[in-house]
Design an enzyme around this catalytic site. Sequence first.
Site: not given
Ligand SMILES: Cc1ncc(COP(=O)(O)OP(=O)(O)O)c(N)n1
Ligand SMILES: Cc1ncsc1CCOP(=O)(O)O
Length: 212
Positions: A38, A109, A138
């Site tokens: 990511r 998601s 995020k």
């Molecule tokens: C395993 C997993 N779950 C949720 C997310 C979040 O995806 P998204 O809502 O598209 O947000 P971004 O990660 O793109 O900022 C994820 N990446 N992985």
């Molecule tokens: C990518 C993403 N999607 C929902 S929360 C998140 C961030 C998770 O990061 P952390 O495990 O450091 O809280």
Amino acid sequence: MRRYLRLYLVAGSPNCLIHPDLILQEAIRGGVTLFQFREKGPGALTGMPLIELAQRLQKVCRSQGVPFIVNDDVELALTVDADGVHVGQEDLAAHDVRTRIGSKILGVSAHSVEEARLAISDGADYLGIGPVYPTESKPDARAVQGPGLIRRLRESGIDAPLVGIGGLTAANAGTVMSAGADGIAVISAITAAASPQAASAELWKAVNRNGE
Ligand SMILES: Cc1ncc(COP(=O)(O)OP(=O)(O)O)c(N)n1
Ligand SMILES: Cc1ncsc1CCOP(=O)(O)O
Ligand SMILES: [Mg+2]
């Protein structure tokens, strides 16, 4: 798919204080079962450097039998022949991604029972549910849900593989597993740890505590 979701590392170079390759190697040694590349946030790579980092991390995953998932970027996933893609509600539509990636892994998601049902009908292999707890990784995260949404999904009869994400640690991982998740996805609990291997091992114990 469920067994891969047990301990899911999500990371890119902006999350890493040392080389992402080293963090990934250590994390897999500690028990990580799935990796999502990511590349988002300040200083995120683009162009050839992005592809080269993706290929380096994919090589680490392949050497350990860990599937390599790409976040958002379907073109990058196809360019490096990743094992799958993860998209959210604001990304390319899951149905269109499924058409583009064929039989590769598709993660989506979801923030409600309705979104979950639609994602499954669009071909999702697993759901990412969160943020479960407050997160600093995020900035544009939706409202914090607690483990309740995971429990409601299971109570609604949704049996699809799913992983909780957002603010997860070894201390609170059990709340996500007992709500019915197949695993946890983390960024900072591993990438910000002094020892990614030790942190992953702690998380691994936490997600397997009930002998599941
Ligand atoms: C395993 C997993 N779950 C949720 C997310 C979040 O995806 P998204 O809502 O598209 O947000 P971004 O990660 O793109 O900022 C994820 N990446 N992985
Ligand atoms: C990518 C993403 N999607 C929902 S929360 C998140 C961030 C998770 O990061 P952390 O495990 O450091 O809280
Ligand atoms: Mg996304």
